[in-house]
Design a protein around this motif. Sequence first.
Motif, mmCIF file in Angstrom:
data_model
loop_
_atom_site.group_PDB
_atom_site.id
_atom_site.type_symbol
_atom_site.label_atom_id
_atom_site.label_comp_id
_atom_site.label_asym_id
_atom_site.label_seq_id
_atom_site.Cartn_x
_atom_site.Cartn_y
_atom_site.Cartn_z
ATOM 1 N N THR A 73 0.845 -1.214 0.000
ATOM 2 C CA THR A 73 0.000 0.000 0.000
ATOM 3 C C THR A 73 0.871 1.251 0.000
ATOM 4 O OG1 THR A 73 -1.584 -1.232 1.337
ATOM 5 C CG2 THR A 73 -1.877 1.159 1.251
ATOM 6 N N CYS A 74 1.895 1.220 0.848
ATOM 7 C CA CYS A 74 2.791 2.379 0.968
ATOM 8 C C CYS A 74 3.536 2.613 -0.350
ATOM 9 C CB CYS A 74 3.775 2.134 2.114
ATOM 10 S SG CYS A 74 4.930 3.474 2.366
ATOM 11 N N ALA A 75 4.081 1.523 -0.933
ATOM 12 C CA ALA A 75 4.819 1.647 -2.203
ATOM 13 C C ALA A 75 3.896 2.162 -3.312
ATOM 14 C CB ALA A 75 5.412 0.296 -2.583
ATOM 15 N N THR A 76 2.631 1.755 -3.275
ATOM 16 C CA THR A 76 1.654 2.226 -4.273
ATOM 17 C C THR A 76 1.493 3.742 -4.161
ATOM 18 O OG1 THR A 76 0.497 0.121 -4.013
ATOM 19 C CG2 THR A 76 -0.685 1.863 -5.171
ATOM 20 N N GLU A 77 1.422 4.245 -2.897
ATOM 21 C CA GLU A 77 1.290 5.700 -2.691
ATOM 22 C C GLU A 77 2.527 6.435 -3.201
ATOM 23 O OE1 GLU A 77 -1.128 7.819 -1.660
ATOM 24 O OE2 GLU A 77 -2.436 6.080 -1.750
ATOM 25 N N LYS A 134 5.278 -2.762 -18.217
ATOM 26 C CA LYS A 134 6.553 -2.804 -17.481
ATOM 27 C C LYS A 134 6.352 -3.472 -16.112
ATOM 28 C CE LYS A 134 10.590 0.108 -16.483
ATOM 29 N NZ LYS A 134 10.965 -0.624 -15.291
ATOM 30 N N LEU A 135 5.268 -3.062 -15.420
ATOM 31 C CA LEU A 135 4.966 -3.664 -14.109
ATOM 32 C C LEU A 135 4.662 -5.149 -14.264
ATOM 33 C CD1 LEU A 135 2.713 -1.470 -11.774
ATOM 34 C CD2 LEU A 135 5.065 -2.175 -11.441
ATOM 35 N N ALA A 141 2.954 -9.434 -5.830
ATOM 36 C CA ALA A 141 2.700 -9.349 -7.278
ATOM 37 C C ALA A 141 1.206 -9.355 -7.588
ATOM 38 C CB ALA A 141 3.392 -10.515 -7.978
ATOM 39 N N THR A 142 0.458 -10.151 -6.838
ATOM 40 C CA THR A 142 -0.992 -10.225 -7.088
ATOM 41 C C THR A 142 -1.657 -8.874 -6.856
ATOM 42 O OG1 THR A 142 -0.833 -12.489 -6.277
ATOM 43 C CG2 THR A 142 -3.040 -11.610 -6.531
ATOM 44 N N THR A 143 -1.248 -8.179 -5.768
ATOM 45 C CA THR A 143 -1.817 -6.847 -5.477
ATOM 46 C C THR A 143 -1.401 -5.844 -6.541
ATOM 47 O OG1 THR A 143 -1.576 -7.398 -3.137
ATOM 48 C CG2 THR A 143 -2.126 -5.117 -3.642
ATOM 49 N N VAL A 144 -0.111 -5.906 -6.923
ATOM 50 C CA VAL A 144 0.403 -4.962 -7.925
ATOM 51 C C VAL A 144 -0.348 -5.118 -9.249
ATOM 52 C CG1 VAL A 144 2.446 -4.344 -9.297
ATOM 53 C CG2 VAL A 144 2.690 -4.790 -6.853
ATOM 54 N N MET A 145 -0.682 -6.358 -9.599
ATOM 55 C CA MET A 145 -1.338 -6.621 -10.883
ATOM 56 C C MET A 145 -2.863 -6.430 -10.834
ATOM 57 S SD MET A 145 1.096 -7.160 -12.802
ATOM 58 C CE MET A 145 0.164 -7.598 -14.249
ATOM 59 N N SER A 146 -3.390 -6.127 -9.664
ATOM 60 C CA SER A 146 -4.854 -5.998 -9.554
ATOM 61 C C SER A 146 -5.346 -4.724 -10.243
ATOM 62 C CB SER A 146 -5.272 -5.978 -8.093
ATOM 63 O OG SER A 146 -4.810 -4.791 -7.496
ATOM 64 N N ASN A 147 -6.596 -4.746 -10.651
ATOM 65 C CA ASN A 147 -7.189 -3.583 -11.330
ATOM 66 C C ASN A 147 -7.152 -2.344 -10.457
ATOM 67 O OD1 ASN A 147 -7.759 -4.682 -13.785
ATOM 68 N ND2 ASN A 147 -9.745 -5.492 -13.144
ATOM 69 N N SER A 148 -7.406 -2.543 -9.149
ATOM 70 C CA SER A 148 -7.479 -1.371 -8.257
ATOM 71 C C SER A 148 -6.149 -0.614 -8.243
ATOM 72 C CB SER A 148 -7.842 -1.808 -6.839
ATOM 73 O OG SER A 148 -6.896 -2.739 -6.367
ATOM 74 N N THR A 149 -5.007 -1.349 -8.321
ATOM 75 C CA THR A 149 -3.693 -0.676 -8.338
ATOM 76 C C THR A 149 -3.515 0.100 -9.632
ATOM 77 O OG1 THR A 149 -2.828 -2.505 -7.014
ATOM 78 C CG2 THR A 149 -1.202 -1.069 -8.041
#
Length: 914
Positions: free
Chosen positions: A622-626, A674-675, A653-661
């Motif tokens: 979550t923090c890295a996403t921000e 790239k991600l 990886a699953t969170t990073v690849m999710s639509n919400s991210t």
Amino acid sequence: MNRDQLQKFVQYLITVHHTEVLPTAQKLADEILSQNSEINQVHGAPDPTAGASIDDENCWHLDEEQVQEQVKLFLSQGGYHGSGKQLNLLFAKVREMLKMRDSNGARMLTLITEQFMADPRLSLWRQQGTAMTDKYRQLWDELGALWMCIVLNPHCKLEQKASWLKQLKKWNSVDVCPWEDGNHGSELPNLTNALPQGANVNQDSSNRPHRTVFTRAIEACDLHWQDSHLQHIISSDLYTNYCYHDDTENSLFDSRGWPLWHEHVPTACARVDALRSHGYPREALRLAIAIVNTLRRQQQKQLDMFRTQKKELPHKSITLITNLEGWVGHPLDPVGTLFSSLMEACHMDDESFPGFSSFTENMGQCKSLEYQHLPAHKFLEEGESYLTLAVEVALIGLGQQRIMPDGLYTQEKVCRNEEQLISKLQEIELDDTLVKIFRKQAVFLLEAGPYSGLGEIIHRESVPMHTFAKYLFTSLLPHDAELAYKIALRAMRLLVLESAAPAGDLTRPHHIASVVPNRYPRWFTLSHIESQQCELASTMLTAAKGDVRRLETVLESIQKNIHSSSHIFKLAQDAFKIATLMDTLPDITLLKVSLELGLQVMRMTLSTLNWRRREMVRWLVTCATEVGVYALDSIMQSWFTLFTPTEATSIVATTVMSNSTIVRLHLDCHQQEKLASSARTLALQCAMKDPQNCALSALTLCEKDHIAFETAYQIVLDAATTGMSYTQLFTIARYMEHRGYPMRAYKLATLAMTHLNLSYNQDTHPAINDVLWACALSHSLGKNELAAIIPLVVKSVKCATVLSDILRRCTLTTPGMVGLHGRRNSGKLMSLDKAPLRQLLDATIGAYINTTHSRLTHISPRHYSEFIEFLSKARETFLMAHDGHIQFTQFIDNLKQIYKGKKKLMMLVRERFG
């Protein structure tokens, strides 16, 4: 009063209290009117409002029995029903009596003490080695402090003091008398016991008699008030000597000619407490001022001395502690005594000091009374007041470098006393004068070397300054931010947790650091101390928002000084909250600090068990996403230093690849790719490292890239023969079928079957559904696939009911009826006489025979009817074979012969099967 007034007075008095007074009034009236009555023989009348004569000693009637019963009752309630509060009220009563100079004060305290000593719990706790409660310990502390006050009464007679001493020694010698530093038996042995034989034997605490709660009062019996310098200090506001030039350590006056009082600080402060307690507030104040002036002078001298030493010995680290006995948390509470004496003086003008006869009159010397009502402001600098003096002495005491005492109770007392002093200071509003004192003391504390807990180099076992520094930081921040940060950053250290002690750390030889394991068993309050360190860091992070340079400095300090992952995680979360407050744009520097701390937590907890680990990993993503897309990419590329393979695939990886991210970051196609590429690389690396737990996640993450997906599938195949369980393989096989790869699913299912082993009685095993599914899949693919899987089933499954279920399903439809491309086959049903079904049928019949024999070896009558049903199912399977009828009859005859002893059961068999 004149006659009319007196008459009115008597009449009103009788009217108001007529029920109680009327009979007495009539009796007295009769006596007054009788010429010969006793009343008329006496001149005048008694006056109950007059009080004792000026020369009488105050000595009211003391109901001893009631006091004893009350104390006994309160003690028996063990701290419940507010009994602790009641005992404190009794102690307050003793103090009140001392203030009124009522000689019963000491007698009442004796009665209280006797009941405390007779408390049956003392010996019980001693036997069990349990600790007394904190509240109860504090009552004993107050008891000891009150005796100290009593024996320090400046006007007590020698024979009185001798009798108290005798009494105190008697209590002191009782086996269960509580120790000053905590409870019997529950403390770890002193650190010196861990030293090699012969090292500092004279220092060994086990050889020293323990100090009890009465030891200080016993020692105080040797103190007296006859010193003429002391007499002058407490008796006069104008006691100066401007011609005095002896500027040595223990000189009687300072360079201004003001009087100094050199005595062990807690003892000197006990004198102040005694003077206050015995109703001499003015004298107590004079002595308090002399002590504070002495402390300030000592502080300056120590600073000068340290500066000189630094010039002469620039490379030697000086960690010597001059004060092994700290003032904060001390049994006599010296700093608290000075502070409250001076604060009381702020609240009363000169006239409101109680108007007792002068102290000096009682002492019989220095009888000049002209000084009595002059204010004590004489010994204050310009702009100073009792208030500034009170604040300054509190700051000096709180900043003193002191060794962490032994024992849980004394360590908790240090924390409690420090917090009490700080909360009193927080009630005072800082004006310019007080800010000057804060500045002055802050500079002293930073520069005063080994005398200060905030000095450049401190002893490894010094009491940490986090709580005090947090108070200084918040107080100084609006006035001098640079100084505030200097103080807070200096205080962040926690040397006791550093693995290597700095050079010169052995100046207190009977506490050698190397004999102690890293987490330090002697520091019982360590978790509290670490949370205070965390609070200080959090306070700095909050204040530094928006200031890049300061944030970097605070981050460095946290990384260097905080050793607990849970506290660093808390700080990371704090920084994140402060950085992303709703009303403003995120503070990117603070967000990066948050991420940096989060990464440190990941590294710290990667190879250790931590029940919050999943929460920490989710939070970090979550923090890295921000922070942004580059931060996510970075944590995926260096995943192996931060996460386990399972965490990296199933959470990161699953969170990073999710639509919400993707939506949250507003990513364009190029950034998304790239991600995704980083996520796929991570997935394959994790699958290689831990195929059992990561293969499925890896396949899922690689779905959209043909080459990556093939690679992941190959990794699964390679691992299937060695490292993977049938459960994992069946799960992946079902996923493959779901994705539209039935042949791959079949391949994995056959590999899974080789790992499986179901015995005859495992007819509820969770893998049964997987076996049925695998057979159904093979059947749907065609005769060849079914023929290939049946030998595997026969080898792995020994459970008759499962085998018969598979057999039944295989005979219902033609194999491959729904082909790979949905093309319907028009083939015939498979024959039970030919392979592969013949093999399955034989295996099923064999399984029924074996299971029957196994069940009959230990069958109880209550299972007979169930067994008969089981044989009925077996018959259905036997009858599927062309000679099944004959086989089954032979089987039953066999049973009747072998198990003829089980008469009732065989009778049931005959009834059903002939």
